[in-house]
Structure formats: C-alpha cells, structure tokens
Design a protein around this motif. Structure first.
Motif, PDB file in Angstrom:
ATOM      1  N   GLY A 219       8.792  -5.408  -3.032  1.00  0.00           N
ATOM      2  CA  GLY A 219       7.643  -5.926  -2.797  1.00  0.00           C
ATOM      3  C   GLY A 219       6.442  -5.377  -3.413  1.00  0.00           C
ATOM      4  O   GLY A 219       6.452  -4.251  -4.120  1.00  0.00           O
ATOM      5  N   LYS A 220       5.318  -5.610  -3.248  1.00  0.00           N
ATOM      6  CA  LYS A 220       4.058  -5.047  -3.520  1.00  0.00           C
ATOM      7  C   LYS A 220       3.439  -4.065  -2.718  1.00  0.00           C
ATOM      8  O   LYS A 220       3.692  -4.032  -1.563  1.00  0.00           O
ATOM      9  CB  LYS A 220       2.800  -6.105  -3.908  1.00  0.00           C
ATOM     10  N   GLU A 221       2.802  -2.990  -3.420  1.00  0.00           N
ATOM     11  CA  GLU A 221       2.152  -1.917  -2.412  1.00  0.00           C
ATOM     12  C   GLU A 221       1.097  -2.359  -1.785  1.00  0.00           C
ATOM     13  O   GLU A 221       0.081  -3.135  -2.087  1.00  0.00           O
ATOM     14  CB  GLU A 221       1.649  -0.926  -3.532  1.00  0.00           C
ATOM     15  N   ASN A 222       0.978  -1.840  -0.546  1.00  0.00           N
ATOM     16  CA  ASN A 222       0.348  -2.108   0.773  1.00  0.00           C
ATOM     17  C   ASN A 222      -1.216  -1.584   0.278  1.00  0.00           C
ATOM     18  O   ASN A 222      -1.275  -0.233  -0.105  1.00  0.00           O
ATOM     19  CB  ASN A 222       0.660  -1.359   1.806  1.00  0.00           C
ATOM     20  N   LYS A 228       5.061   0.840   0.097  1.00  0.00           N
ATOM     21  CA  LYS A 228       5.817  -0.302  -0.195  1.00  0.00           C
ATOM     22  C   LYS A 228       6.802  -0.656   0.919  1.00  0.00           C
ATOM     23  O   LYS A 228       7.104   0.401   1.661  1.00  0.00           O
ATOM     24  CB  LYS A 228       6.690  -0.502  -1.512  1.00  0.00           C
TER      25      LYS A 228
END
Length: 408
Positions: A219-222, A228
């Motif tokens: 997924g995408k980085e917080n 991630k």
C-alpha cells in the motif's frame, strides 16, 4: 551369586520405544509405516488403526488392522502374545496409530469393566464416566494406564516392540520457578496419560512445518507516520522432526544422548538419526568426540549477530575474563545505520515559514554523536526507547525528544 552385568546397547530398533507426534495430515502414519517396512520388512510390523483414525486406508501396501474398540485392541495384542512363535514369527513391532485414540477408546472400556466387577454389590452406583470409576480422584485413569502399560510390557516380553503416533496442540504452561507462562507444542491427550507413555519411551519426535517468513510493505505510505502497512508472507516451508529442543517449545524427548536435534520428516533420515545415536552411544570413542563436534557445528550454523550484539558479547567476554570494564573498549555501535558527526541545530531558524518547528533531521544528527559518548546505562535506556527500531525509521517528535532527554 553376584548381581549386575555391564549393559550393551542394542542396535535392534524393535527394542526402541519410539513415538512420532504431529498435527493431523503432516505425514506421521505414512512416515512411521515406511520406517517399519524399511527396517523390518512387510512381515515385521503390524499397524493398528485405533478408534476412528483410519489413517492407513489410503496407504497402499501397509499391513494394518482396524482396531475400533479397546476390546479389539486387547484381542489383537493377546493373540500376538500367545501365538508369537507360530502365527507371528517375523513380527518385530506393533505400531499404535494413534496413542491418544487408544486411551480415548480405553475410557468406556474401563467404565464397563469397573461396573461389571462391582455390579450386585450393596449400595453400588454404576459409573457413567471414567471420573466416577474406581472411586474417582483419577483412580479410573490410573487403572486404564496400568492396563495399557501392562499389555505393552507383555508384548515386549513376547519379543514384539511398539512404536506409536500421536496428535499435538499448542499448550500454555507456567514455569515452576519464575511463574512465567510459555507455549509448548505437545500432545493433545491428557497429560496424565501422556506422562505414563512418555516415561516408557526412548525417543519422541515432534513433526512440524518449518516456515521461513518475511515481512513485506504494502500500500501507500501513511502521511502521518511515514510508514507502510506490512504483511507476513511464507517464503518457504519444509517438514521436519525435532528430537531435542533446548528452548522447550516442542515436547520432544530422547534417552539417546547423541541424537541430533532435528531431521527432515523422512523415514530414511529418522532411521539414520536413531541408528547413528545408538551406534555413537555404544562406542566409547565416538561418544567422546560427538559432543564437541556437535557444538562446533551448532555455533557455526546458528550464531549470527548484529554489530550491536557483537559488541555486547565482547563486553560480556571482557567482564568474564577480568579485563577492563566494557566502557573501555571500542565505542559501541549505535542502533542505527547511518553515521555522521555533523552538529545541526534542533530548530531550523533559517526557515521563515516554520520558525521554531522541530527539525527531525537535526535531532537525529545531534543524537548520533551523543550516543557514542554516552555510558552503557544511557545506551541501554535509548535502545529501550527505540524498542528494536532503527533511528532512521523513527519519525515522531515524541520519541526523538525522549532520546534527546535521555542523552542530556
């Protein structure tokens, strides 16, 4: 008449009481059958499918007998004991598949036996469960254990050994001294029953799946934590048997002093491990050399440490040998990857749009050289704050300030 004689270890595996435990479907029945047929031939073993196991139904060529009731178990084993020389001249070992099922079908047998023996006595109340048999207080279970053990002893006296399989589960135990809880892979049967069989066994192997796991980011980085999500994936797996476990995670056992810790779940490898252990134990020359060799191989294979751990080991070694205190050695490697001696202000005052804002990079640049100069106790505190993380992976202001405060 003088009593006592020097024991010579027998290499006959039929005299070895061997158990192979593992989760359903891992291959216990197939493996132990293959072991017996390779070692004793098709006339040298008899596999008893106990209770509702039916583990041999889809094993082509296995010599087996369905033993759904404890009464049938007694009939089969008594027939072997009585007619060993005439009907079973080549029989070397009986395989009980599984030992937990044997005690399971044994409980109603014991209840019925107890009721038959006391029926008609004044005031007698028939038992409905084994807990009520023989007056309760686990006496019913103890009598069932006595019956099973006596039957197995009679088999051995008749010249027939016994091997067995069993199921396992994860059980939580409490350490008697520390009171701490720990998990162990052990039998799923009553510990009272298992202890009785375990005490008679020479070797017990725990079959398990050895998995290599890895964590992968997805997924995408917080945007807040800059991290991630991670998931754990299985990279590879193999089936193994553990005979010894110094961590006490597996309830394995061996009276064979020189047996290897573990092998692949293979009939050939298990047989080799058992035979090598017996041969080494019966040879004074090999018995003296084996422990040293085993220790060297274990060290080379398993000891892999980080730079931090290596430095700690050197410090511990210095204390043991009476050298100077750990602080007098080379400065301890910091718990992060990058290294710089550059000093940067904690607040980036050149940024007019963000005057007084906490500068993460500046904080890290200040922490690195300060850590090197810190004493051992401070380093320990900082490692506790990081809790296994690398400094480069820490992005929250609270953690960085806690480290700075510890270094102050």
């Amino acid at each position: 008449m003088a009593y006592g004689k020097k024991n010579v270890i027998s290499t006959d595996l039929s005299k070895l009481i061997f158990g192979l435990l593992g989760e359903p479907g891992i291959g216990k029945t197939t493996t132990i059958y293959q072991m017996a047929e390779k070692e004793f031939g098709e006339d040298g073993y008899l596999l008893l499918d106990v209770g509702s196991e039916w583990g041999s139904e889809y094993i082509n060529g296995v010599v087996a007998e369905q033993t759904e009731t404890f009464k049938k178990f007694m009939e089969v084993t008594n027939d072997i004991i009585k007619n060993k020389d005439t009907e079973y001249p080549n029989l070397k070992v009986v395989i009980i598949d599984t030992i937990d099922s044997l005690f399971e079908i044994g409980e109603p047998y014991l209840v019925k036996l107890y009721n038959q023996e006391h029926m008609g006595e004044k005031g007698f109340i028939p038992a409905k469960t084994i807990n009520a048999a023989e007056g309760g207080f686990m006496h019913g279970q103890d009598r069932l254990i006595e019956i099973v053990i006596n039957q197995l002893v009679k088999l051995r006296k008749a010249g027939v050994g016994f091997w067995y399989t069993g199921h396992v589960k994860r059980r939580s135990n409490d350490d008697a001294f520390s009171g701490e809880s720990y998990d162990m892979i052990t039998t799923n049967m009553s510990q009272r029953y298992f202890a009785a069989i375990r005490n008679k066994s020479h070797a017990i192997g725990i079959a398990y799946i050895d998995r290599t796991l890895t964590k992968q980011e997805i997924g995408k980085e917080n945007p807040v934590t800059k991290e991630k999500k991670t998931i754990t994936r299985v990279v590879s797996e193999s089936r193994k048997v553990k005979f010894r476990d110094d961590s006490y995670t597996a309830d394995s056992k061996s009276r064979l002093e020189y047996i290897v810790d573990e092998v692949s779940l293979s009939a050939d490898e298990i047989l080799k491990a058992l035979k090598d252990a017996i041969t080494s134990g019966s040879s004074p020359t090999k018995a003296k050399k084996l422990p040293t060799k085993a220790k060297e191989e274990t060290f080379e294979k398993h000891i892999t440490v980080t730079e931090d751990e290596a430095e700690e080991l050197r410090d511990i070694g210095a204390v043991i040998l009476g050298d100077e205190e750990p602080e007098s050695h080379e400065v301890e490697t910091a718990p992060w990857d990058e290294d710089t001696d550059e000093e940067i202000d904690l607040f980036d005052e050149d940024n007019e749009d963000d005057v007084g804002a906490f500068d993460e990079n500046a904080a890290k640049a200040t922490i690195r050289p300060a850590f090197k100069a810190a004493d051992a106790e401070t380093k320990k505190i900082i490692k506790g704050i990081l809790n296994g993380a690398k400094l480069a992976d820490v992005h929250d202001e609270k953690t960085l300030k806690a480290i700075l405060e510890a270094l102050a």
